[in-house]
Design a protein around this motif. Structure first.
Motif, PDB file in Angstrom:
ATOM      1  N   ASN A 124      -3.965   0.078   4.152  1.00 36.17           N
ATOM      2  CA  ASN A 124      -2.523   0.360   4.085  1.00 36.17           C
ATOM      3  C   ASN A 124      -1.983   0.811   5.437  1.00 36.17           C
ATOM      4  O   ASN A 124      -0.886   0.408   5.837  1.00 36.17           O
ATOM      5  CB  ASN A 124      -2.222   1.413   3.015  1.00 36.17           C
ATOM      6  CG  ASN A 124      -2.447   0.871   1.616  1.00 36.17           C
ATOM      7  OD1 ASN A 124      -2.396  -0.338   1.387  1.00 36.17           O
ATOM      8  ND2 ASN A 124      -2.724   1.757   0.682  1.00 36.17           N
ATOM      9  N   ALA A 127      -1.742  -2.217   7.600  1.00 34.06           N
ATOM     10  CA  ALA A 127      -0.696  -3.135   7.124  1.00 34.06           C
ATOM     11  C   ALA A 127       0.675  -2.767   7.673  1.00 34.06           C
ATOM     12  O   ALA A 127       1.544  -3.627   7.818  1.00 34.06           O
ATOM     13  CB  ALA A 127      -0.670  -3.155   5.599  1.00 34.06           C
ATOM     14  N   HIS A 130       0.540  -4.691  10.934  1.00 29.97           N
ATOM     15  CA  HIS A 130       0.132  -6.095  10.875  1.00 29.97           C
ATOM     16  C   HIS A 130       0.677  -6.725   9.605  1.00 29.97           C
ATOM     17  O   HIS A 130       0.109  -6.546   8.525  1.00 29.97           O
ATOM     18  CB  HIS A 130      -1.400  -6.219  10.924  1.00 29.97           C
ATOM     19  CG  HIS A 130      -1.995  -5.564  12.135  1.00 29.97           C
ATOM     20  ND1 HIS A 130      -2.049  -6.187  13.351  1.00 29.97           N
ATOM     21  CD2 HIS A 130      -2.526  -4.330  12.315  1.00 29.97           C
ATOM     22  CE1 HIS A 130      -2.609  -5.368  14.230  1.00 29.97           C
ATOM     23  NE2 HIS A 130      -2.897  -4.232  13.630  1.00 29.97           N
ATOM     24  N   SER A 131       1.748  -7.474   9.728  1.00 26.52           N
ATOM     25  CA  SER A 131       2.444  -7.999   8.546  1.00 26.52           C
ATOM     26  C   SER A 131       1.569  -8.903   7.680  1.00 26.52           C
ATOM     27  O   SER A 131       1.746  -8.960   6.469  1.00 26.52           O
ATOM     28  CB  SER A 131       3.714  -8.738   8.968  1.00 26.52           C
ATOM     29  OG  SER A 131       3.386  -9.821   9.821  1.00 26.52           O
ATOM     30  N   LEU A 133      -1.424  -8.415   6.799  1.00 33.20           N
ATOM     31  CA  LEU A 133      -2.189  -7.582   5.869  1.00 33.20           C
ATOM     32  C   LEU A 133      -1.304  -7.072   4.733  1.00 33.20           C
ATOM     33  O   LEU A 133      -1.766  -6.882   3.613  1.00 33.20           O
ATOM     34  CB  LEU A 133      -2.817  -6.389   6.599  1.00 33.20           C
ATOM     35  CG  LEU A 133      -3.922  -6.703   7.595  1.00 33.20           C
ATOM     36  CD1 LEU A 133      -4.432  -5.424   8.239  1.00 33.20           C
ATOM     37  CD2 LEU A 133      -5.060  -7.454   6.931  1.00 33.20           C
ATOM     38  N   ASP A 134      -0.052  -6.861   5.046  1.00 29.61           N
ATOM     39  CA  ASP A 134       0.884  -6.347   4.049  1.00 29.61           C
ATOM     40  C   ASP A 134       1.146  -7.375   2.955  1.00 29.61           C
ATOM     41  O   ASP A 134       1.475  -7.020   1.827  1.00 29.61           O
ATOM     42  CB  ASP A 134       2.198  -5.953   4.738  1.00 29.61           C
ATOM     43  CG  ASP A 134       3.008  -4.993   3.903  1.00 29.61           C
ATOM     44  OD1 ASP A 134       2.406  -4.208   3.145  1.00 29.61           O
ATOM     45  OD2 ASP A 134       4.247  -5.031   4.005  1.00 29.61           O
ATOM     46  N   SER A 135       0.971  -8.631   3.298  1.00 31.87           N
ATOM     47  CA  SER A 135       1.325  -9.689   2.346  1.00 31.87           C
ATOM     48  C   SER A 135       0.143 -10.215   1.527  1.00 31.87           C
ATOM     49  O   SER A 135       0.314 -11.097   0.701  1.00 31.87           O
ATOM     50  CB  SER A 135       1.979 -10.855   3.100  1.00 31.87           C
ATOM     51  OG  SER A 135       1.073 -11.389   4.031  1.00 31.87           O
ATOM     52  N   ARG A 141      -7.221  -8.181  -1.606  1.00 33.42           N
ATOM     53  CA  ARG A 141      -7.539  -6.823  -1.131  1.00 33.42           C
ATOM     54  C   ARG A 141      -8.843  -6.341  -1.768  1.00 33.42           C
ATOM     55  O   ARG A 141      -9.719  -5.812  -1.092  1.00 33.42           O
ATOM     56  CB  ARG A 141      -6.428  -5.836  -1.506  1.00 33.42           C
ATOM     57  CG  ARG A 141      -5.220  -5.874  -0.624  1.00 33.42           C
ATOM     58  CD  ARG A 141      -4.136  -4.955  -1.200  1.00 33.42           C
ATOM     59  NE  ARG A 141      -3.097  -4.761  -0.219  1.00 33.42           N
ATOM     60  CZ  ARG A 141      -2.898  -3.627   0.441  1.00 33.42           C
ATOM     61  NH1 ARG A 141      -3.626  -2.573   0.197  1.00 33.42           N
ATOM     62  NH2 ARG A 141      -1.945  -3.545   1.340  1.00 33.42           N
TER      63      ARG A 141
END
Length: 193
Positions: A124, A127, A130-131, A133-135, A141
């Motif tokens: 988290n 993320a 780093h976009s 990872l957010d998506s 995950r």
């Protein structure tokens, strides 16, 4: 800092690393190694596509090592797991950062138990910067977390119960890592620069 920080979705594959490293020590040419491994199904894969996928992943990791590190991987049973971990971390910045910022930092603070929440918190935090990872989906995950913990165990960095283990690198491996990038010693809890 780049916006891309990829997760590894394959385990350590120690046996496959050894086979491919042995071939590299013979030929010193990645194309010849690929031809040999795939042409003779040295990884004993059931399908050609699986064989190519595994070869691609392992060779990508091994290419991050120096020739001397690859030779030591083949020559020294005691260094195998450490060198495989080194190759993984050099290939995947996310794994590298997890090793340094979670594994080694926890160890240095005498906190030896890892939990799933530690991985989630780290992911988290990354993320936010780093976009990509957010998506990622919850399923991805979870899979990445399972593989991270599996690799840590396979490479001897933790117990099956996720307890961080003190690492003891051989003098030769320490020397090779120091020649290439002394900061890489931080990938191994208990090793100090």
């Amino acid at each position: 800092m780049t916006d891309k920080l990829s997760l590894t979705l394959r385990p350590a594959m120690i046996h496959e690393n050894l086979i491919i490293a042995e071939e590299y020590c013979k030929f010193k040419d990645w194309q010849q190694v690929r031809d040999e491994v795939i042409g003779n199904n040295l990884l004993q894969s059931r399908t050609l596509s699986t064989l190519k996928t595994i070869y691609g992943e392992v060779s990508k990791r091994l290419k991050n090592l120096t020739d001397n590190e690859i030779a030591l991987l083949v020559e020294s049973e005691t260094d195998v797991k450490h060198i495989v971990w080194l190759a993984i971390c050099r290939q995947y910045p996310f794994t590298y950062q997890f090793a340094v910022e979670v594994l080694t930092e926890f160890f240095d603070r005498s906190r030896f138990q890892l939990y799933s929440e530690d991985y989630d918190a780290f992911l988290n935090a990354k993320a936010e910067w780093h976009s990509n990872l957010d998506s990622i989906t919850q399923k991805s995950r979870y899979k990445a977390q399972q593989i991270m913990f599996k690799m840590l165990f396979e490479c001897g960095l933790t117990t099956k119960n996720k307890e961080i283990l003190h690492q003891h690198l051989s003098p030769r491996l320490k020397e090779l890592i120091s020649q290439n990038n002394i900061d890489d010693l931080r990938l191994f809890p208990g090793e100090y620069i």
